[in-house]
Design a protein around this motif. Structure first.
Motif, PDB file in Angstrom:
ATOM      1  N   PHE A  50       0.830  -1.210   0.000  1.00 57.26           N
ATOM      2  CA  PHE A  50       0.000   0.000   0.000  1.00 57.26           C
ATOM      3  C   PHE A  50       0.864   1.259   0.000  1.00 57.26           C
ATOM      4  N   ALA A  51       1.906   1.280   0.832  1.00 54.39           N
ATOM      5  CA  ALA A  51       2.773   2.461   0.932  1.00 54.39           C
ATOM      6  C   ALA A  51       3.481   2.735  -0.394  1.00 54.39           C
ATOM      7  N   GLY A  52       4.016   1.684  -1.027  1.00 59.60           N
ATOM      8  CA  GLY A  52       4.706   1.857  -2.305  1.00 59.60           C
ATOM      9  C   GLY A  52       3.774   2.321  -3.403  1.00 59.60           C
ATOM     10  N   ALA A  53       2.587   1.714  -3.466  1.00 58.71           N
ATOM     11  CA  ALA A  53       1.613   2.092  -4.497  1.00 58.71           C
ATOM     12  C   ALA A  53       1.143   3.527  -4.305  1.00 58.71           C
ATOM     13  N   MET A  54       0.916   3.932  -3.056  1.00 54.43           N
ATOM     14  CA  MET A  54       0.476   5.307  -2.778  1.00 54.43           C
ATOM     15  C   MET A  54       1.552   6.322  -3.152  1.00 54.43           C
ATOM     16  N   ALA A  55       2.807   5.999  -2.852  1.00 54.46           N
ATOM     17  CA  ALA A  55       3.916   6.925  -3.157  1.00 54.46           C
ATOM     18  C   ALA A  55       4.020   7.161  -4.662  1.00 54.46           C
ATOM     19  N   HIS A  56       4.008   6.077  -5.444  1.00 52.46           N
ATOM     20  CA  HIS A  56       4.118   6.203  -6.897  1.00 52.46           C
ATOM     21  C   HIS A  56       2.900   6.915  -7.499  1.00 52.46           C
ATOM     22  N   THR A  57       1.702   6.532  -7.050  1.00 49.77           N
ATOM     23  CA  THR A  57       0.477   7.106  -7.629  1.00 49.77           C
ATOM     24  C   THR A  57       0.341   8.580  -7.271  1.00 49.77           C
ATOM     25  N   ALA A  58       0.675   8.940  -6.026  1.00 46.63           N
ATOM     26  CA  ALA A  58       0.597  10.342  -5.605  1.00 46.63           C
ATOM     27  C   ALA A  58       1.550  11.208  -6.421  1.00 46.63           C
ATOM     28  N   CYS A  59       2.753  10.689  -6.703  1.00 43.48           N
ATOM     29  CA  CYS A  59       3.705  11.440  -7.532  1.00 43.48           C
ATOM     30  C   CYS A  59       3.212  11.550  -8.974  1.00 43.48           C
ATOM     31  N   MET A  60       2.492  10.529  -9.439  1.00 41.35           N
ATOM     32  CA  MET A  60       2.015  10.544 -10.826  1.00 41.35           C
ATOM     33  C   MET A  60       0.893  11.556 -11.038  1.00 41.35           C
ATOM     34  N   VAL A  61      -0.023  11.680 -10.078  1.00 33.72           N
ATOM     35  CA  VAL A  61      -1.177  12.569 -10.269  1.00 33.72           C
ATOM     36  C   VAL A  61      -0.795  14.045 -10.179  1.00 33.72           C
ATOM     37  N   ARG A  62       0.413  14.353  -9.692  1.00 32.60           N
ATOM     38  CA  ARG A  62       0.836  15.746  -9.630  1.00 32.60           C
ATOM     39  C   ARG A  62       1.364  16.252 -10.972  1.00 32.60           C
ATOM     40  N   LEU A  63       1.583  15.334 -11.923  1.00 35.16           N
ATOM     41  CA  LEU A  63       2.136  15.701 -13.224  1.00 35.16           C
ATOM     42  C   LEU A  63       1.067  16.267 -14.151  1.00 35.16           C
ATOM     43  N   THR A  64       1.493  17.104 -15.095  1.00 37.79           N
ATOM     44  CA  THR A  64       0.633  17.568 -16.178  1.00 37.79           C
ATOM     45  C   THR A  64       1.000  16.777 -17.423  1.00 37.79           C
ATOM     46  N   PHE A  65      -0.002  16.138 -18.037  1.00 43.60           N
ATOM     47  CA  PHE A  65       0.254  15.298 -19.207  1.00 43.60           C
ATOM     48  C   PHE A  65      -0.035  16.065 -20.485  1.00 43.60           C
ATOM     49  N   CYS A  66       0.743  15.768 -21.515  1.00 43.18           N
ATOM     50  CA  CYS A  66       0.640  16.487 -22.787  1.00 43.18           C
ATOM     51  C   CYS A  66      -0.595  16.050 -23.571  1.00 43.18           C
ATOM     52  N   ALA A  67      -0.860  16.807 -24.625  1.00 38.91           N
ATOM     53  CA  ALA A  67      -2.031  16.518 -25.462  1.00 38.91           C
ATOM     54  C   ALA A  67      -1.909  15.165 -26.162  1.00 38.91           C
ATOM     55  N   ASP A  68      -0.667  14.726 -26.404  1.00 40.45           N
ATOM     56  CA  ASP A  68      -0.454  13.406 -26.994  1.00 40.45           C
ATOM     57  C   ASP A  68      -0.812  12.345 -25.950  1.00 40.45           C
ATOM     58  N   ARG A  69      -1.960  11.707 -26.143  1.00 38.77           N
ATOM     59  CA  ARG A  69      -2.493  10.787 -25.126  1.00 38.77           C
ATOM     60  C   ARG A  69      -2.010   9.352 -25.286  1.00 38.77           C
ATOM     61  N   LEU A  70      -1.225   9.088 -26.352  1.00 36.57           N
ATOM     62  CA  LEU A  70      -0.823   7.723 -26.657  1.00 36.57           C
ATOM     63  C   LEU A  70       0.261   7.237 -25.686  1.00 36.57           C
ATOM     64  N   GLU A  74       6.828   9.342 -19.760  1.00 36.38           N
ATOM     65  CA  GLU A  74       7.177   9.839 -21.087  1.00 36.38           C
ATOM     66  C   GLU A  74       6.128  10.807 -21.642  1.00 36.38           C
ATOM     67  N   ARG A  75       4.906  10.727 -21.120  1.00 34.78           N
ATOM     68  CA  ARG A  75       3.816  11.585 -21.617  1.00 34.78           C
ATOM     69  C   ARG A  75       3.684  12.875 -20.812  1.00 34.78           C
ATOM     70  N   SER A  76       4.555  13.065 -19.833  1.00 34.87           N
ATOM     71  CA  SER A  76       4.459  14.246 -18.979  1.00 34.87           C
ATOM     72  C   SER A  76       5.057  15.478 -19.655  1.00 34.87           C
ATOM     73  N   CYS A  77       4.385  16.621 -19.475  1.00 36.76           N
ATOM     74  CA  CYS A  77       4.897  17.903 -19.976  1.00 36.76           C
ATOM     75  C   CYS A  77       5.712  18.631 -18.917  1.00 36.76           C
ATOM     76  N   THR A  78       5.663  18.158 -17.694  1.00 30.93           N
ATOM     77  CA  THR A  78       6.386  18.805 -16.596  1.00 30.93           C
ATOM     78  C   THR A  78       7.553  17.922 -16.162  1.00 30.93           C
ATOM     79  N   SER A  79       8.398  18.464 -15.312  1.00 31.42           N
ATOM     80  CA  SER A  79       9.594  17.742 -14.862  1.00 31.42           C
ATOM     81  C   SER A  79       9.209  16.449 -14.136  1.00 31.42           C
ATOM     82  N   THR A  80       9.910  15.382 -14.479  1.00 30.20           N
ATOM     83  CA  THR A  80       9.653  14.083 -13.843  1.00 30.20           C
ATOM     84  C   THR A  80      10.795  13.684 -12.908  1.00 30.20           C
ATOM     85  N   TYR A  81      11.617  14.654 -12.537  1.00 35.76           N
ATOM     86  CA  TYR A  81      12.795  14.359 -11.698  1.00 35.76           C
ATOM     87  C   TYR A  81      12.391  13.691 -10.383  1.00 35.76           C
ATOM     88  N   VAL A  82      11.370  14.265  -9.724  1.00 33.05           N
ATOM     89  CA  VAL A  82      10.921  13.714  -8.434  1.00 33.05           C
ATOM     90  C   VAL A  82      10.404  12.296  -8.623  1.00 33.05           C
TER      91      VAL A  82
END
Length: 310
Positions: free
Chosen positions: A152-172, A185-193
């Motif tokens: 649960f902790a690992g899944a929450m950490a990854h998912t919480a970091c993912m939902v903070r990203l802005t994704f580009c118009a290319d939805r593929l 790869e579909r993120s328009c913002t920094s994925t460093y974190v």
């Protein structure tokens, strides 16, 4: 739920291949894999539940391993099968994040339940006189609670970091499922974190169980080598062999996928590696533990003979 900073409401999963002539053969191949996975894992769960002599710590963890394999295969495979029979395999943003969370929850839980099984085998072989007291029902439940808490902790950490990203118009999304690296790869913002979290969390989720398993089996091997009788050594080795095979398949493919920099692992190779631990390993686990286990085979014969008599 879709966060305010996301620019997409749905993704298109590219699937395993874009070659039309391979779509239907692959559909039936992976449908067959899924049927075997469901039948094997549910069969093992039923077998352990129905036979009292299998109500031991070893089979308690095997029961949960089969449950986890069934669940995370079900999270992935049906959606993947749709990519072979539909022109566009669309998944909503919420559906994608839900699939990502449950996939990670079950796959991380599997890594820790495998380490719990290694600890069980260590106590059984190296300290048999205190096995019943050490691996009591309360201890097994606490271990299992720790397994699912880490998942649960690992899944929450990854998912919480993912939902903070802005994704580009290319939805593929160039994958057959919503996995971490293809989504980044579909993120328009920094994925460093996110990349930092991947290396830290995956390092823990693979590193801790691997070290636990390695130490357990080093101690087991040392104990086995002190056994004088050939029969005793063979029995001890056969007790552990199924678990060693399952661990090697699972951790080998998982480490190959997540612990290499994306530049060194093209997405097509990543798909093959993902296929191995999301589709093949859940299918093989019940076969490995049943075909190489005398207790399971005896329980199966007993259950079948009971049904034939009734």
């Amino acid at each position: 739920m879709m966060p305010e900073n996301s620019s997409v409401t749905e993704f298109i999963l590219a699937g395993l291949t874009n070659q039309p002539q391979l779509q239907m053969p692959l559909f039936f191949l992976f449908l067959g894999f899924y049927v075997v996975t469901v039948a094997g894992n549910l069969g093992l769960i039923t077998l352990i539940g129905l036979n009292c002599h299998l109500h031991t710590p070893m089979y308690f963890f095997l029961y949960n391993l089969s449950f986890i394999d069934f669940c995370y295969s079900t999270v992935i495979t049906p959606k993947m099968l749709m990519s072979f029979v539909s022109k566009k395999n669309i998944i909503s943003y919420a559906g994608c994040m839900t699939q990502l969370f449950f996939f990670l929850f079950f796959v991380i839980s599997e890594s820790f339940v495998l380490s719990a099984m290694a600890c069980d085998r260590y106590v059984a072989i190296c300290n048999p006189l205190v096995y019943t007291a050490t691996m009591s029902p309360q201890a097994c439940l606490l271990l299992l609670l720790g397994v699912y808490m880490m998942g649960f902790a690992g899944a929450m950490a990854h998912t919480a970091c993912m939902v903070r990203l802005t994704f580009c118009a290319d939805r593929l999304v160039d994958h057959y499922m919503c996995d971490i690296l293809p989504l980044l790869e579909r993120s328009c913002t920094s994925t460093y974190v996110n990349e930092l979290v991947v290396f830290v969390i995956v390092g823990i989720d693979i590193g801790v169980p691997t070290v636990t398993i390695f130490i357990s089996y080093a101690l087991i091997l040392s104990s086995i080598l002190r056994i004088r009788s050939t029969e005793g050594r063979f029995k001890a080795f056969s007790t552990c062999s199924s678990h060693v095979i399952a661990v090697s398949l699972f951790f080998g493919s998982g480490a190959f996928m997540y612990l290499k920099p994306p530049s060194l692992l093209p997405m097509n190779q990543g798909k093959v590696s993902s296929l191995f631990y999301t589709i093949v390993v859940p299918m093989l686990n019940p076969l490995i533990y049943s075909l190489r286990n005398k207790d399971v085979k005896a329980a199966l014969k007993k259950t079948l003979s009971r049904k034939s008599l009734s």
